[in-house]
Design a protein around this motif. Structure first.
Motif, mmCIF file in Angstrom:
data_model
loop_
_atom_site.group_PDB
_atom_site.id
_atom_site.type_symbol
_atom_site.label_atom_id
_atom_site.label_comp_id
_atom_site.label_asym_id
_atom_site.label_seq_id
_atom_site.Cartn_x
_atom_site.Cartn_y
_atom_site.Cartn_z
ATOM 1 N N HIS A 554 1.593 9.084 -7.687
ATOM 2 C CA HIS A 554 1.279 8.754 -6.772
ATOM 3 C C HIS A 554 3.301 9.218 -6.539
ATOM 4 C CE1 HIS A 554 2.939 4.618 -4.956
ATOM 5 N NE2 HIS A 554 4.378 4.615 -5.274
ATOM 6 N N ARG A 555 3.821 9.494 -7.703
ATOM 7 C CA ARG A 555 5.085 10.374 -7.714
ATOM 8 C C ARG A 555 5.148 11.467 -6.608
ATOM 9 N NH1 ARG A 555 9.466 7.750 -11.770
ATOM 10 N NH2 ARG A 555 7.726 7.496 -12.788
ATOM 11 N N LEU A 556 5.417 11.546 -5.148
ATOM 12 C CA LEU A 556 5.154 13.096 -5.039
ATOM 13 C C LEU A 556 5.868 13.739 -5.192
ATOM 14 C CD1 LEU A 556 4.136 12.423 -0.835
ATOM 15 C CD2 LEU A 556 2.893 12.414 -2.654
ATOM 16 N N SER A 557 6.876 14.259 -5.551
ATOM 17 C CA SER A 557 7.945 14.951 -6.194
ATOM 18 C C SER A 557 7.543 15.700 -7.195
ATOM 19 C CB SER A 557 9.123 14.174 -6.463
ATOM 20 O OG SER A 557 9.332 13.230 -7.570
ATOM 21 N N THR A 558 6.071 15.031 -8.262
ATOM 22 C CA THR A 558 6.141 15.330 -9.542
ATOM 23 C C THR A 558 5.238 16.183 -9.475
ATOM 24 O OG1 THR A 558 4.101 13.589 -9.267
ATOM 25 C CG2 THR A 558 6.569 13.407 -10.444
ATOM 26 N N VAL A 559 4.444 16.455 -8.183
ATOM 27 C CA VAL A 559 2.974 17.752 -7.742
ATOM 28 C C VAL A 559 3.624 18.469 -6.960
ATOM 29 C CG1 VAL A 559 1.558 15.599 -7.921
ATOM 30 C CG2 VAL A 559 2.164 16.150 -5.775
ATOM 31 N N ALA A 560 5.208 18.423 -6.254
ATOM 32 C CA ALA A 560 5.352 19.210 -5.709
ATOM 33 C C ALA A 560 4.763 21.040 -5.485
ATOM 34 C CB ALA A 560 7.239 19.262 -4.780
ATOM 35 N N ASP A 561 4.725 21.542 -6.461
ATOM 36 C CA ASP A 561 4.845 22.644 -7.132
ATOM 37 C C ASP A 561 3.371 22.574 -7.118
ATOM 38 O OD1 ASP A 561 4.732 21.087 -9.774
ATOM 39 O OD2 ASP A 561 6.650 22.340 -10.544
ATOM 40 N N ASP A 586 2.676 17.517 9.086
ATOM 41 C CA ASP A 586 2.877 16.205 9.870
ATOM 42 C C ASP A 586 2.462 15.067 9.673
ATOM 43 O OD1 ASP A 586 5.747 14.848 9.735
ATOM 44 O OD2 ASP A 586 5.135 15.181 12.659
ATOM 45 N N GLY A 587 1.313 15.431 8.769
ATOM 46 C CA GLY A 587 0.163 13.998 8.660
ATOM 47 C C GLY A 587 0.570 12.904 7.591
ATOM 48 N N ARG A 588 0.040 11.751 7.008
ATOM 49 C CA ARG A 588 -0.353 11.240 5.999
ATOM 50 C C ARG A 588 0.417 12.149 4.760
ATOM 51 N NH1 ARG A 588 1.339 7.042 4.226
ATOM 52 N NH2 ARG A 588 -0.186 5.195 3.480
ATOM 53 N N TYR A 589 0.006 13.055 4.250
ATOM 54 C CA TYR A 589 1.372 13.156 3.045
ATOM 55 C C TYR A 589 2.829 14.246 3.530
ATOM 56 C CZ TYR A 589 2.868 16.206 -0.417
ATOM 57 O OH TYR A 589 3.905 16.402 -1.754
ATOM 58 N N ALA A 590 2.780 14.431 4.349
ATOM 59 C CA ALA A 590 4.613 14.364 4.991
ATOM 60 C C ALA A 590 5.399 12.456 5.346
ATOM 61 C CB ALA A 590 4.472 14.768 6.867
ATOM 62 N N GLN A 591 4.304 11.862 5.502
ATOM 63 C CA GLN A 591 4.992 10.608 6.270
ATOM 64 C C GLN A 591 4.631 9.799 4.544
ATOM 65 O OE1 GLN A 591 2.033 7.531 7.899
ATOM 66 N NE2 GLN A 591 3.053 6.159 8.115
ATOM 67 N N MET A 592 4.001 9.907 3.701
ATOM 68 C CA MET A 592 4.695 9.414 2.206
ATOM 69 C C MET A 592 5.696 10.109 1.928
ATOM 70 S SD MET A 592 -0.171 10.105 0.812
ATOM 71 C CE MET A 592 0.619 9.362 -0.716
ATOM 72 N N TRP A 593 5.673 11.890 1.824
ATOM 73 C CA TRP A 593 7.012 11.883 1.123
ATOM 74 C C TRP A 593 8.672 11.792 2.187
ATOM 75 C CZ3 TRP A 593 8.236 15.259 -2.822
ATOM 76 C CH2 TRP A 593 9.255 16.713 -2.271
ATOM 77 N N ARG A 594 8.524 11.430 3.793
ATOM 78 C CA ARG A 594 8.984 11.106 3.997
ATOM 79 C C ARG A 594 10.025 9.475 3.440
ATOM 80 N NH1 ARG A 594 7.528 13.672 8.712
ATOM 81 N NH2 ARG A 594 6.861 12.001 9.472
ATOM 82 N N LEU A 595 8.936 9.066 3.567
ATOM 83 C CA LEU A 595 9.305 7.243 2.686
ATOM 84 C C LEU A 595 9.716 6.811 1.410
ATOM 85 C CD1 LEU A 595 8.747 4.469 3.288
ATOM 86 C CD2 LEU A 595 6.354 4.793 2.328
ATOM 87 N N GLN A 596 9.335 7.921 0.222
ATOM 88 C CA GLN A 596 9.298 8.514 -0.708
ATOM 89 C C GLN A 596 11.045 8.835 -1.306
ATOM 90 O OE1 GLN A 596 7.071 9.426 -3.825
ATOM 91 N NE2 GLN A 596 5.689 8.804 -2.865
ATOM 92 N N GLN A 597 11.477 10.043 -0.572
ATOM 93 C CA GLN A 597 12.320 10.619 -0.602
ATOM 94 C C GLN A 597 13.801 9.055 0.029
ATOM 95 O OE1 GLN A 597 11.401 13.072 -2.499
ATOM 96 N NE2 GLN A 597 13.451 14.023 -1.603
ATOM 97 N N SER A 598 13.129 8.706 0.972
ATOM 98 C CA SER A 598 14.692 8.098 1.638
ATOM 99 C C SER A 598 14.609 6.861 0.651
ATOM 100 C CB SER A 598 13.569 6.992 2.541
ATOM 101 O OG SER A 598 13.122 6.677 3.078
ATOM 102 N N GLY A 599 13.435 6.333 -0.187
ATOM 103 C CA GLY A 599 13.505 5.457 -0.896
ATOM 104 C C GLY A 599 14.198 5.948 -2.440
#
Length: 607
Positions: A554-561, A586-599
């Motif tokens: 669920h947390r994208l930071s754990t799978v970035a590599d 700049d699609g669905r993944y990018a949107q999820m990434w920005r949302l989680q990073q801001s959180g």
């Protein structure tokens, strides 16, 4: 141990077989394996019955020998002694032959009960995940327990009581017919017919009381086990009173059902006693008349009374036998119904062990739904090359965890194909497939045993040193060593004595110890804090090196590599690529990434 194919039973555990006597047929193959021991034991029991019938005959001779004419005192000193010795020998023979029967047969009944229970347990473990998600643990365990006990009763009563009892009744009636007038046989046969008719009729009538009692017993046990397993949830909501009331409701129904069952049993016992008592009175009356008229001796009167008692005991026991057989078959109904549950996922007849050589995993146009009218996956296709890591991300309910369940073949795909190293997983044995895959699940459930047992479960037989190495890799060795009992610490029911993070690290250690070629991490670090998550992530990366890995996160930071990231929504892959490529889209993944990073930034500011 040789496996036995049992006939299919109804798919619903609560439905009775077409014939309760089918339980005897199902037990017959087990008994046949011990046929020679069974036949010898049966011979001993028949000998015991013959000796038992001989006792009243010797008693008659003894009474007649004492009815001597005056002037013949010497015979009173010789004849009774010989008869007394014969009487004593017959009594001892009855006990000796009976105990020899028990010595030979009891191990057979115990072994058969063990085998059927084991096969039921084995069959339950082989059933699909769908069955286990719908079952009630308490009720199933009670069904197996009652069924195992019923096998003992059924074998003992059916094989070693019914036949000898019939033999004994035949001998008694034959003696009455041969030595006395026909009325004795008519009375005895009439009592026998009336007794059997009454017993069968009443027992059939009261059968549903027993079945209702069993049903309520299983339900009550299910409620109790469910509340105890979910102890913390009960406490969270202060629902002790609610659970007690729910449990007591079933106990009240059980009480009513058991009272009806016992009351009907008392009625049955009373009726049986009346029939036998009437027959005894009639026979003794006929014998008394014969003695008065001089056509029968005093010994004949004693013989008739003794024979009727001899007939009464096995006849009364025959009623008990019939009741017990009926009750045992009822108790065995659900156990055999469990054995008859269809295996939704079964090995193909020609299934061969999986031969992994690298661990390339491929999904090809996979369609699947837990229900036929609701599809979860819609034509999913992707490949995890050997030695690479593919991550799957997406919102809850998108079908991510379903991929793991299908890889383990908890369910079969509706359409399409899943293969490992080119081998369709439906064409290989489930055992070899699951040995080749390791998983760290999101919701870790541990056995109520020691920490060492739970880690070693990944590879039973592993040494303490290997267990400790796996624990070090999962960053839990220090915690375990700091506890008073170390690796011998009990984790409690479902691991409730450990925190969520500690349970997760035990699960990671267990999978690292298994060391399979294919790994699945299903939200493996979801229960860890940030510091531990980063440490564990490094260990997971190390463990996944040179292995094929599917990471569900669920947390994208754990799978970035990850080598490739799949974005799923509503059972479809909507985007795929590595981290950089997906951000560039700049699609669905990018949107999820920005949302989680801001959180994450907001949490850092708050901290």
């Amino acid at each position: 141990m040789r496996r036995l194919s049992l006939p299919a039973a109804p798919t619903q555990a609560g439905v009775a077989p077409a014939s309760q006597w089918g339980a005897l047929k199902k037990l017959a193959p087990y008994v046949w394996q011990w046929r020679w021991r069974v036949l010898v034991a049966l011979g001993f029991l028949v000998a015991a019955k013959v000796s038992n019938v001989g006792v009243p005959l010797v008693l008659k001779q003894l009474v007649d020998a004492l009815d001597l004419k005056p002037g013949d005192p010497q015979a009173a000193l010789v004849v009774p002694v010989a008869l007394l010795l014969a009487y004593g020998a017959l009594r001892v023979s009855v006990t000796l032959f009976t105990e020899m029967r028990e010595f030979l047969f009891y191990p057979v009944a115990a072994r058969i009960a063990r085998r059927v229970s084991l096969e039921t347990f084995e069959h339950l473990l082989s059933l699909s995940l769908r069955f286990h998600l719908e079952r009630q643990t308490g009720g199933v365990s009670r069904d197996i327990e009652r069924g195992s006990k019923a096998i003992h009763s059924l074998l003992n009563y059916t094989i070693y009581n019914i036949l000898p009892t019939l033999v004994e009744m035949t001998l008694v009636i034959s003696l009455l017919s041969a030595k006395f007038d026909g009325w004795f046989a008519v009375i005895a046969l009439g009592a026998l017919a009336g007794y059997i008719t009454f017993t069968v009729t009443v027992t059939e009538w009261r059968t549903h009381f027993r079945r209702a009692m069993n049903e309520q017993d299983s339900k009550a046990n299910t409620k109790a086990v469910d509340a105890l397993i979910n102890y913390e949830t009960v406490k969270y909501f202060s629902n002790e009173g609610f659970e007690q009331a729910r449990y007591d409701e079933n106990l009240q129904r059980l009480e009513k059902a058991s009272v009806k069952s016992q009351t009907s049993l008392s009625l049955l016992n009373l009726g049986q006693s009346l029939i036998i008592s009437a027959a005894v009175v009639l026979l003794v009356w006929r014998a008394t008349v014969g003695v008065v008229e001089g056509t029968m001796t005093l010994g004949d009167l004693v013989l008739v009374n003794a024979l009727m008692i001899q007939l009464y005991i096995p006849l009364n026991f025959l009623g008990v036998i019939y009741r017990e057989i009926k009750q045992s078959t009822i108790d065995m109904e659900k156990m055999f119904a469990l054995l008859g549950q269809n295996r939704e996922v079964a090995d193909a007849p020609d299934a061969q062990p999986l031969q992994p050589h690298g661990g390339t995993v491929r999904f090809e146009e996979v369609r699947f739904g837990y229900d036929s009218d609701r599809e979860i996956l819609h034509g999913v296709s992707f490949e995890i090359p050997a030695g690479e890591t593919v991550a799957v991300v997406g919102p809850s309910g998108s079908g991510k965890s379903t991929l793991a369940r299908l890889m383990f073949r908890f369910y079969d795909v509706g359409e399409g194909r899943i293969s490992i190293d080119g081998q369709d997983i439906r064409s290989v044995t489930q055992r070899s497939l699951r040995q080749a895959i390791g998983i760290v699940p999101q919701d870790t459930v541990l056995f109520n045993d020691t920490v060492e047992y739970n880690i070693a479960y990944g590879r039973p037989g592993a040494s303490r040193a290997e267990v400790e190495d796996a624990a070090r890799s999962a960053h839990i060795h220090h915690f375990i060593s700091s506890t008073p009992k170390g690796y011998d610490t009990m984790v409690g029911e479902r691991g409730l004595k450990l925190s969520g993070g500690e349970k997760q690290r035990v699960a990671i250690a267990r999978t690292l110890l298994k060391n399979p070629p294919v790994l699945i991490f299903d939200e493996a670090t979801s229960a860890l804090d940030s510091a531990n998550e980063r440490a564990i992530q490094e260990e997971l990366k190390s463990a996944a090196r040179n292995k094929t890995a599917l990471v569900i996160a669920h947390r994208l930071s754990t799978v970035a590599d990850a080598h490739q990231i799949l974005v799923m929504e509503h059972g479809r892959i909507v985007e795929r690529g590595n981290h950089a490529e997906l951000l560039a889209m700049d699609g669905r993944y990018a949107q999820m990434w920005r949302l989680q990073q801001s959180g994450a930034e907001e949490r850092d500011v708050t901290a």
